[in-house]
Design an enzyme around this catalytic site. Structure first.
Site, PDB file in Angstrom:
ATOM      1  N   GLU A 129      -9.208   1.089   8.808  1.00 57.28           N
ATOM      2  CA  GLU A 129      -8.773   2.462   8.565  1.00 57.28           C
ATOM      3  C   GLU A 129      -9.866   3.429   8.987  1.00 57.28           C
ATOM      4  OE1 GLU A 129      -7.431   5.527   4.975  1.00 57.28           O
ATOM      5  OE2 GLU A 129      -7.650   3.385   4.566  1.00 57.28           O
ATOM      6  N   LYS A 141      -4.473 -10.643 -10.799  1.00 60.22           N
ATOM      7  CA  LYS A 141      -3.831 -10.217  -9.552  1.00 60.22           C
ATOM      8  C   LYS A 141      -2.512  -9.489  -9.778  1.00 60.22           C
ATOM      9  CE  LYS A 141      -6.044 -14.042  -7.166  1.00 60.22           C
ATOM     10  NZ  LYS A 141      -5.893 -15.335  -6.487  1.00 60.22           N
ATOM     11  N   ASP A 194     -12.034 -12.223  -3.370  1.00 61.44           N
ATOM     12  CA  ASP A 194     -10.596 -12.456  -3.262  1.00 61.44           C
ATOM     13  C   ASP A 194      -9.898 -11.111  -3.083  1.00 61.44           C
ATOM     14  OD1 ASP A 194      -7.944 -13.127  -3.478  1.00 61.44           O
ATOM     15  OD2 ASP A 194      -8.229 -14.496  -5.170  1.00 61.44           O
TER      16      ASP A 194
END
Length: 628
Positions: free
Chosen positions: A294, A438, A514
């Site tokens: 980005e 998560k 992660d």
């Protein structure tokens, strides 16, 4: 002749019945006639066309209408009947011989003394065994011993006519007309073949494409991870007909990911790494690596670091450090579940549970257990320190020890979905989502998970005007309207910030964390307040669940290890276990603070769109790139 017959049929009712029988036989005879080799019109088959029938392939001959020969055709009886006979014969004869053997043992009769019936039974057993061994499943394997020939899917397009099915279920050709819709042609991608190093590799690729060699077993079969990746990549290109030319395969240590980071690799993705900084945090300078695609992200974070550096830097405080895991167990009644809940929350039992839990690792130290009930189901949230590792597997091993210990006193406790499979799969099977990993969850936002950090800085008025190009009052008002009130209107959970996940994701990818844990690690509330009589700006970020580690997982890969080394947190700390991972969490929070400060200033001054148009747009000719 037909006219004479019709006149005769009108003479009497009996004659009319004979005429109808004669005409029906003529129609049936016409339908039995073999089709002519030349099929140019629908009249050849004597039936109207049905365009709604499924269209077949565009070329066929008379042999395609005959059934494909099968190996089972050589049997005197149908295949299912033959198999049933030999099945029955095999088991009945085996039962008879075993029964006779038992009688001989009981009567002390020598086993080698056999009667004629026993000899016939032995011969029948051998014959049925040979048949079942050699011919059972013949209908299944016949596809390997017969070649598909002249089937609809094997035909080649020669004349490209339209084929339809008439009411007699026969294949006929129909010449194209103005109303005939064109037959869509699907492009058949040609297999991409890249020359390999040896003939042996070519044979292995052929085995993979044919399905005789599983792709996942290449590493164990070859003993060379890079060679396995190259062969798997080539097989994938040939199967899909798609090129992987832009995906690099050379220059990567595939041994480092075997059994740890990635299965069945075919290459690696290149992500550019930018540097923001120096970040002045707690009196120390850090150059922060950020892996992102980005535009403006690194530049914006770098501007925030500059403003903080010019104002004396930022200060961070670690509030908590503990990874969590939460299994779910079930009882017959809610009363029994509540008894276990009271047992776990009793302070006198904590020392015993800690000893059992801490056996899993020399770094794991149980900090607490929080329980929640849902009917007769009990959810237990274990929290422990994990040293410099992110620590989920470490906590899972300790939880397993505690569950085994509890079952000695709570025999009726059912651990939901527990598995005997080794490794991480075993732990994930009994997790109850009370961790919570998560996924956005209020328990992480309130209780924290991993590292809980707060980072603050005071930006001087002149720096706000000179570097950030805005004013203190504008930033304070915008933060209240956007990050606080706007997020509340949206019903945000831990999302009271401008773009914390941008910075967290970039640092996570660069340092081997992660990326999926960006969800809870990006929980952040950004606060801005005017201080020193409204002249200066106090800005802070509070992040309760930053989940990072400096050992294990992707941190041991060469590129990610280099980024950790740049920050001075590579590997485990020998002097103070856990200090490296705690410092990494503080750096993440400091970088988020810099990113929040710069983005909010850009929005306040209306520079966001302008900067993205300048730095987040490629000057490359897109049409030219697409054509190439």
């Amino acid at each position: 002749m037909l006219t004479t017959t019709r006149q005769q049929a009108q003479a009497s009712p009996k004659s009319r019945a004979q005429f109808k029988f004669f005409r029906r036989n003529m129609r049936m005879d016409a339908r039995r006639r073999p089709p002519k080799s030349s099929r140019t019109t629908s009249s050849n088959d004597g039936g109207p066309l049905h365009p709604h029938h499924k269209q077949l392939a565009p070329s066929v001959d008379d042999r395609s209408l005959s059934p494909t020969p099968k190996a089972s055709d050589a049997l005197p009886l149908p295949l299912y009947l033959t198999n049933a006979i030999f099945f029955t014969l095999f088991f009945s004869v085996a039962y008879y011989l075993l029964h006779r053997w038992r009688d001989k043992i009981r009567n002390s009769t020598p086993l080698h003394v056999v009667t004629f019936a026993e000899i016939a039974a032995i011969v029948s057993l051998m014959a049925s065994f040979i048949y079942l061994l050699g011919f059972f499943g013949i209908d299944f394997v016949q596809s390997f011993i017969t070649r598909p020939s002249h089937d609809a899917w094997d035909l080649e397009d020669t004349a490209n006519p339209s084929y339809l099915i008439n009411e007699d279920h026969r294949l006929v050709t129909c010449p194209p007309t103005a109303n005939t819709p064109p037959i869509p042609k699907l492009p058949n991608p040609e297999p991409i073949i890249t020359p390999l190093a040896s003939v042996e590799d070519e044979e292995i690729v052929k085995s993979v494409t044919e399905g005789t060699l599983p792709s996942y077993s290449l590493e164990s079969k070859l003993g060379d991870c890079k060679r396995a990746a190259v062969i798997r990549r080539e097989a994938l290109q040939r199967i899909t007909g798609r090129s992987l030319e832009g995906l690099p395969v050379e220059g990567f240590d595939y041994d480092s990911v075997l059994g740890q980071c990635c299965e069945m690799p075919v290459g690696y993705v290149q992500i550019p790494v930018g540097i923001a900084g120096p970040l002045l945090l707690n009196g120390m300078e850090y150059m922060v690596p950020m892996a992102t695609t980005e535009g403006c992200l690194v530049a914006s974070t770098n501007r925030g670091c500059k403003a903080m550096y010019a104002s004396g830097g930022a200060t961070s405080v670690l509030l908590a450090d503990g990874m969590t895991r939460a299994p779910v167990v079930r009882f017959e009644t809610a009363k029994r579940a509540s008894e276990l809940k009271l047992f776990l929350e009793e302070p006198d039992n904590f020392d015993t549970l800690s000893i059992v839990f801490n056996r899993s690792s020399r770094f794991a130290r149980l900090q607490g257990i929080k329980c929640s009930m849902a009917g007769k189901n009990l959810y237990m949230r274990f929290k422990c320190s994990t040293g410099d590792a992110m620590g989920m597997n470490m906590v899972s091993k300790g939880v397993q020890n505690v569950l085994d210990f509890l079952q000695s006193d709570f025999h009726d406790m059912e651990v939901i979905g527990i598995s005997e499979v080794n490794g991480a799969c075993m732990f994930h099977n009994w997790l109850g989502n009370f961790c919570s990993d998560k996924k956005p969850a209020a328990v992480n936002w309130i209780e924290g998970r991993g590292k809980s950090v707060v980072c603050e800085a005071i930006i001087k008025e002149e720096i706000v005007k000179k570097v950030l190009k805005t004013s203190v009052a504008s930033l304070v008002e915008l933060n209240m309207l956007k990050n606080l009130a706007g997020s509340a209107v949206a019903g945000a959970l831990g999302g009271f910030n401008a773009h914390a996940s941008n910075i967290v994701s970039a640092i996570f990818i660069a340092t081997g964390q992660d990326p999926a844990q960006n969800i809870e690690s990006s929980h952040c509330i950004t606060m801005m307040e005017a201080v020193n009589n409204g002249k200066d700006l106090h800005v802070s970020v509070t992040m309760p669940s930053i989940e990072v580690g400096t050992v294990g997982g992707g941190t041991q890969l060469a590129s990610q290890s280099a980024c950790l080394n740049l920050l001075g947190v590579k590997g485990a700390s020998k002097e103070s276990p856990g200090s490296n991972s705690r410092l990494l969490a503080s750096i993440v929070a400091g970088s988020v603070l810099a990113g929040e400060l710069s983005l909010m200033a850009a929005i306040a001054q209306g520079q966001l769109v302008k900067s993205h148009m300048k730095y987040n747009r490629s000057s490359r000719d897109i049409s030219e790139a697409a054509s190439s």
